[in-house]
Scaffold this active site. Structure first.
Site, PDB file in Angstrom:
ATOM      1  CG  PHE A 139      -3.892  -1.496  10.102  1.00 35.96           C
ATOM      2  CD1 PHE A 139      -4.728  -2.536  10.456  1.00 35.96           C
ATOM      3  CD2 PHE A 139      -3.073  -1.648   8.990  1.00 35.96           C
ATOM      4  CE1 PHE A 139      -4.744  -3.719   9.733  1.00 35.96           C
ATOM      5  CE2 PHE A 139      -3.076  -2.820   8.254  1.00 35.96           C
ATOM      6  CZ  PHE A 139      -3.921  -3.861   8.631  1.00 35.96           C
ATOM      7  CG  ASP A 140       0.710   1.628   9.197  1.00 35.66           C
ATOM      8  OD1 ASP A 140       0.138   2.114  10.172  1.00 35.66           O
ATOM      9  OD2 ASP A 140       1.123   2.318   8.244  1.00 35.66           O
ATOM     10  CB  THR A 141       2.234   1.403  14.502  1.00 35.70           C
ATOM     11  OG1 THR A 141       2.563   2.584  13.788  1.00 35.70           O
ATOM     12  CG2 THR A 141       3.152   1.280  15.709  1.00 35.70           C
TER      13      THR A 141
ATOM     14  CE1 TYR B 297      -0.339   2.804   3.686  1.00 35.81           C
ATOM     15  CE2 TYR B 297       0.656   0.790   4.536  1.00 35.81           C
ATOM     16  CZ  TYR B 297       0.367   2.135   4.665  1.00 35.81           C
ATOM     17  OH  TYR B 297       0.799   2.822   5.783  1.00 35.81           O
TER      18      TYR B 297
END
Length: 456
Positions: free
Chosen positions: A213-215, A121
């Site tokens: 979210f990605d952390t 992404y």
């Protein structure tokens, strides 16, 4: 914190290079190797130019099939219409509409439905130089890494942004390193990729649906021992960014607290993300060879030193209100429970609540042996000198505890927390270990519904 039972059981297969037929642009399968998701919210002005720019770059430089998925996060302007027009005019572009906001929600939804083996992404503003895209996904295609991230904080990165954002980014990563022991350098860069079989197991454990979210995904992946590849990037700040810094920072800090607490109590089944070393026969279990001894010794010594200080402090407190034998027993009991819990998690890597009560019961047996050693030493000292000084008592207890510590480590390693992974690998014949995800699914029919849900 998510612990969904839909997450497939068992460890991940060894990383492998994607099959040649999957990478052949002329092959009959038609499945894109790479699926790049672009989460958007009210981006009607910039969406078309950014998607066309990304498509042009991939068509010129990416040697395999690809797909660009526009994930609309409940936009209220003409973004859905622009996305639909792009999907109709460009074969490699698809549009996905979500009725709820949240970058994490968009990525989880699109990635869970994608059939591509590599998922990525990037932000719609394309702040990251697209020349970093192929280096980002190449380690995932080759099987070298499980996840890949762009890093604006690497030494060779070139970044153009204001001092305020630079300070916030570095402060946030410092918080992650100090509170969650994160080793990756840049959690917030909107330029990441993951292998699909890893995403299938990792995403159900990630609770956040927004910017954290990605952390959270990276922290859990790192704690599970997955390999994260970092790519230095050239990055130019978007002056029209829609990120609300204060509210995002508050949400991120709440996420750090939530994830840290879950990791501390072992509430996540991170063993489902474990990877074997590889397909080299030398990496398989070898009978009679202990594994991780040096790391376990270091961890045990650190925990033991802290436990000894804790024990001596408790003994000094209890001694002011009770006799030496009672004070020793009470201090040893409390410190033994804490020592077993710490060694279970930190030294021997046992996570979750399974067998926790049994481990504590076995730890109490080990405690009984230590109690016998230290109590016997105190009794011998009392017999020899009558009324010994407090400093003499402490010296004798330290010596007795050193002997008990050596015995405790041996009992912990061989009896309380034995490493059964080597026995399990030796029990399974090499020709029964699946090499690909489909073979693994065929060998475990009870997992088929969950796998199919993730693949749709």
């Amino acid at each position: 914190m998510r612990t969904d039972t839909d997450t497939p059981w068992g460890s991940l297969p060894a990383r492998e290079h994607l099959p040649v037929e999957a990478l052949d642009a002329r092959g009959p399968t038609g499945v894109p190797v790479l699926d790049v998701t672009i989460p958007v919210y009210n981006e009607e002005q910039d969406l078309e130019s950014c998607v066309r720019r990304l498509h042009d770059h991939l068509a010129r430089t990416f040697p395999y099939r690809f797909r660009i998925t526009v994930a609309d996060n409940a936009s209220t302007d003409r973004t859905p219409a622009v996305a639909a027009r792009l999907a109709a005019s460009i074969p490699e572009v698809t549009a996905y509409r979500l009725e709820e906001k949240g970058r994490g929600r968009a990525l989880r939804t699109v990635w869970s439905h994608s059939d591509s083996p590599v998922l990525a992404y990037m932000d719609v503003d394309l702040s990251t130089d697209l020349n970093a895209l192929l280096p980002l996904v190449a380690p995932l295609i080759s099987g070298h890494s499980d996840l890949a991230i762009g890093s604006r904080l690497a030494r060779s990165s070139r970044v153009v942004r204001g001092p305020k954002r630079e300070f916030i980014s570095r402060a946030y990563n410092l918080i992650l390193k100090s509170s969650l022991s994160a080793r990756f350098s840049d959690a917030q860069c909107g330029f990441k990729a993951i292998r699909r079989e890893v995403a299938e197991r990792l995403l159900p454990m990630v609770e956040d649906t927004g910017w954290f979210f990605d952390t959270e995904m990276l922290v859990l992946a790192e704690r599970a021992g997955l390999r994260i590849h970092e790519v230095p990037v050239d990055w130019v700040d978007d002056p029209d960014s829609r990120v609300h810094i204060v509210s995002t920072a508050v949400a991120d800090l709440k996420g750090v607290w939530r994830v840290g607490r879950a990791l501390a109590v072992g509430a996540l089944p991170l063993d489902r993300l474990a990877r074997p070393f590889g397909d080299d026969p030398r990496d398989r279990g070898i009978s009679g060879v202990p594994r991780g001894l040096a790391r376990q010794l270091v961890g045990f010594c650190v925990v033991g030193a802290l436990s000894t200080l804790f024990y001596l402090l408790l003994y000094s407190v209890f001694r002011s209100a009770a006799g030496p034998q009672l004070a020793n027993a009470g201090a040893l009991l409390v410190s033994a429970v804490a020592n077993t819990a710490a060694n279970r998690r930190l030294t021997f890597g046992v996570r979750g609540r399974e067998r926790a009560v049994r481990h504590q019961a076995q730890g109490l047996v080990v405690f009984g042996i230590g109690l016998a050693l230290t109590s016997g030493s105190l009794a011998a000292l009392d017999t020899a000198s009558g009324s010994p000084a407090h400093a003499t008592e402490l010296a004798v207890l330290i010596s007795a505890n050193l002997a008990a510590t050596v015995l405790r480590f041996l009992l912990f390693r061989a009896w309380v927390f034995p490493d059964r992974r080597g026995d399990e690998q030796l029990a399974a014949r090499p020709d029964q270990v699946p090499a690909h995800g489909d073979d693994q699914l065929a060998a475990r029919p009870d997992q088929a519904p969950a796998q199919e849900r993730n693949a749709r």
